[in-house]
Write a protein that holds these residues in place. Sequence first.
Motif, PDB file in Angstrom:
ATOM      1  N   UNK A  62       0.817  -1.213   0.000  1.00 36.32           N
ATOM      2  CA  UNK A  62       0.000   0.000   0.000  1.00 36.32           C
ATOM      3  C   UNK A  62       0.850   1.263   0.000  1.00 36.32           C
ATOM      4  N   UNK A  63       2.031   1.209   0.601  1.00 41.91           N
ATOM      5  CA  UNK A  63       2.922   2.365   0.529  1.00 41.91           C
ATOM      6  C   UNK A  63       3.264   2.664  -0.927  1.00 41.91           C
ATOM      7  N   UNK A  64       3.566   1.622  -1.676  1.00 39.76           N
ATOM      8  CA  UNK A  64       3.969   1.854  -3.060  1.00 39.76           C
ATOM      9  C   UNK A  64       2.778   2.161  -3.956  1.00 39.76           C
ATOM     10  N   UNK A  65       1.592   1.653  -3.611  1.00 37.69           N
ATOM     11  CA  UNK A  65       0.398   2.023  -4.375  1.00 37.69           C
ATOM     12  C   UNK A  65       0.253   3.537  -4.413  1.00 37.69           C
ATOM     13  N   UNK A  66       0.369   4.162  -3.242  1.00 37.08           N
ATOM     14  CA  UNK A  66       0.169   5.609  -3.185  1.00 37.08           C
ATOM     15  C   UNK A  66       1.355   6.377  -3.745  1.00 37.08           C
ATOM     16  N   UNK A  67       2.536   5.783  -3.663  1.00 36.54           N
ATOM     17  CA  UNK A  67       3.679   6.395  -4.338  1.00 36.54           C
ATOM     18  C   UNK A  67       3.458   6.423  -5.841  1.00 36.54           C
ATOM     19  N   UNK A  68       3.019   5.296  -6.401  1.00 38.59           N
ATOM     20  CA  UNK A  68       2.798   5.210  -7.846  1.00 38.59           C
ATOM     21  C   UNK A  68       1.634   6.087  -8.286  1.00 38.59           C
ATOM     22  N   UNK A 129       5.624  11.408   3.331  1.00 38.44           N
ATOM     23  CA  UNK A 129       4.954  12.610   3.829  1.00 38.44           C
ATOM     24  C   UNK A 129       5.244  13.791   2.906  1.00 38.44           C
ATOM     25  N   UNK A 130       6.476  13.829   2.396  1.00 35.69           N
ATOM     26  CA  UNK A 130       6.867  14.939   1.527  1.00 35.69           C
ATOM     27  C   UNK A 130       6.122  14.900   0.201  1.00 35.69           C
ATOM     28  N   UNK A 131       6.175  13.737  -0.513  1.00 36.15           N
ATOM     29  CA  UNK A 131       5.533  13.759  -1.824  1.00 36.15           C
ATOM     30  C   UNK A 131       4.007  13.689  -1.725  1.00 36.15           C
ATOM     31  N   UNK A 132       3.467  13.123  -0.651  1.00 35.50           N
ATOM     32  CA  UNK A 132       2.023  13.141  -0.461  1.00 35.50           C
ATOM     33  C   UNK A 132       1.524  14.555  -0.194  1.00 35.50           C
ATOM     34  N   UNK A 133       2.254  15.282   0.655  1.00 32.07           N
ATOM     35  CA  UNK A 133       1.886  16.657   0.945  1.00 32.07           C
ATOM     36  C   UNK A 133       1.976  17.549  -0.280  1.00 32.07           C
ATOM     37  N   UNK A 134       3.028  17.344  -1.092  1.00 29.42           N
ATOM     38  CA  UNK A 134       3.175  18.146  -2.304  1.00 29.42           C
ATOM     39  C   UNK A 134       2.081  17.827  -3.319  1.00 29.42           C
ATOM     40  N   UNK A 223      -4.364  10.421   1.240  1.00 27.58           N
ATOM     41  CA  UNK A 223      -4.229   8.995   1.563  1.00 27.58           C
ATOM     42  C   UNK A 223      -2.763   8.612   1.723  1.00 27.58           C
ATOM     43  N   UNK A 224      -1.892   9.205   0.923  1.00 31.36           N
ATOM     44  CA  UNK A 224      -0.456   8.939   1.019  1.00 31.36           C
ATOM     45  C   UNK A 224       0.090   9.372   2.376  1.00 31.36           C
ATOM     46  N   UNK A 225      -0.275  10.552   2.822  1.00 34.37           N
ATOM     47  CA  UNK A 225       0.183  11.053   4.124  1.00 34.37           C
ATOM     48  C   UNK A 225      -0.317  10.150   5.245  1.00 34.37           C
ATOM     49  N   UNK A 226      -1.555   9.692   5.150  1.00 35.00           N
ATOM     50  CA  UNK A 226      -2.124   8.812   6.178  1.00 35.00           C
ATOM     51  C   UNK A 226      -1.313   7.517   6.295  1.00 35.00           C
ATOM     52  N   UNK A 227      -1.012   6.886   5.174  1.00 35.30           N
ATOM     53  CA  UNK A 227      -0.276   5.622   5.215  1.00 35.30           C
ATOM     54  C   UNK A 227       1.178   5.826   5.650  1.00 35.30           C
ATOM     55  N   UNK A 228       1.740   6.989   5.380  1.00 32.63           N
ATOM     56  CA  UNK A 228       3.109   7.251   5.833  1.00 32.63           C
ATOM     57  C   UNK A 228       3.173   7.299   7.357  1.00 32.63           C
ATOM     58  N   UNK A 229       2.119   7.812   7.979  1.00 25.15           N
ATOM     59  CA  UNK A 229       2.071   7.854   9.446  1.00 25.15           C
ATOM     60  C   UNK A 229       1.972   6.438  10.017  1.00 25.15           C
ATOM     61  N   UNK A 230       1.178   5.582   9.369  1.00 25.23           N
ATOM     62  CA  UNK A 230       1.108   4.176   9.799  1.00 25.23           C
ATOM     63  C   UNK A 230       2.475   3.514   9.720  1.00 25.23           C
ATOM     64  N   UNK A 231       3.220   3.806   8.651  1.00 30.65           N
ATOM     65  CA  UNK A 231       4.514   3.172   8.434  1.00 30.65           C
ATOM     66  C   UNK A 231       5.493   3.481   9.558  1.00 30.65           C
TER      67      UNK A 231
END
Length: 500
Positions: A62-68, A129-134, A223-231
């Motif tokens: 799921x981390x990579x899903x949101x990265x992609x 967190x950086x690329x999700x926020x951007x 959603x990316x920021x949320x999963x980064x916090x879980x990580x």
Amino acid sequence: MSPSLDSKLDHKDDAESDIHDIAYGPDGEPSHNIEDYFKFDPKAERRLVRKLDARLMPLIFFLYVFNAIDRSNLGNAKTDGLDTDLKFKGNDYSIMLSVFYVPFCTLTVPAIALSKKIGAKVALPLYMITFGGMCMINAAVKNFAGCLVVRLFIGAAEAGFAVTIIWYLTTFYTRGELGKRVAVFYSASAFAGGFSGLIAYGVFRTNIALKGWQLLFLIEGGATVFFSILAIFILPANINSTPFFSEEEKHVARTRILRDSSAVINQKLTSKAFFAPLKDWKLYVWALIAICYGVAASSAGTFLPQIIGRMGKGKLTTNLLTVAPNFAGGFAVLLTATSSDYFRERSLHIAGAMSITMIGFIVIDTVDVKKTGIQYLGSFLLCLGAFTPSTIFHVWHNCNDASEVGRGFRTALMTFFANSSGLIASNIFMAKESPYYNTALVVNFSFLAVGIGLILSLRTYMMLDNRRRNREQGVNWSSKDVPTAALAVGVASPDFRHFL
């Protein structure tokens, strides 16, 4: 493994530590009980791998899903009029993609060095967190310049993400297991295209004050920021600090890695060890292969909506039609990687996947666009092979390096070349050739053909060199017959066998 050896291995974390001297005698011959060093209960190993898979891989996926998604959602946003709303002109869209790839490519090597220094447990959430926020900020830009700056920061943050995950997995899984696990997160790239298409289909049908593409960026970035916090709370730092391992399981985990992954566990970062792969001529052949497959991977990941758009469907239909080919590509990655692990073979699987993609580009380019069924079949063929090489390729070159630090540099450099292909893909889909993009299709086909030739040539060399080494030693060994703990000097060791 004997307690004395286990103790030595736990404390010999210097990059110059020669594990060969521990497991082998001064004359280079195996110690009388060398086999005992790498024996443990197979059932215990299977339990450990199942526990790793259950605790680690779902989150990695799921981390990579949101990265992609954050990297590829521009294609969906463009179909909703992002370029029109921001008043793009001429090739502004291609320029924006090209600018993204500059930091995305050039920062891979320093990013993996940072990841090794601070640890993947910290680095991965930091990047996310950086690329999700951007990505969320991208919803607020008002013009081309603003979008350009945001994509520049996203590219910088994403540069170290995939390479850090690959390196991180090599510290937990053996060479024979790595294909399926890397495939789990790389298949996310294909599934992400499908998810993004579904999200875009739903979001673009809403009727609110925000533009559809703005809402898309907000949802996917959030959603990316949320999963980064879980990580931050879930990812283990390394084998020795994995909270869900017992002491016995940590022992088995260390032994497995020394048997079929690394010469040294938790190897210290030194410039000598980090840049050692530069001395290997095969590194430069792999770099060319990375460029060749990378063009098709970037084209499928970013421009699939435009390729399917050749059929002349509407905005909503085009985005919906991207879902099935992307999902098919994701499942193909998992199946091919499973086969690759089962047969303990990488090169032919990569060449086979690239061949399928090459046929897809031929079909799309040569068949009349009015034959929409065949055109759509071509998009399936394209996706069935486009995402697989990224997975197995990185496993292939990592399987031929027993150094943790060396693998980090090697992965980052190969990712640099593969990502650089995005610059090619961004500039061959020219606005003036819309909606057919014939030049892009021919260029993709050509790079794939060259890449297949390079893979088969390198495989032939490796086979011949393995035979030469066996002949000189009077044995019939393959890569699985030599513990990686004995390969601190790498290919210079007479015991080294290429992983095909």
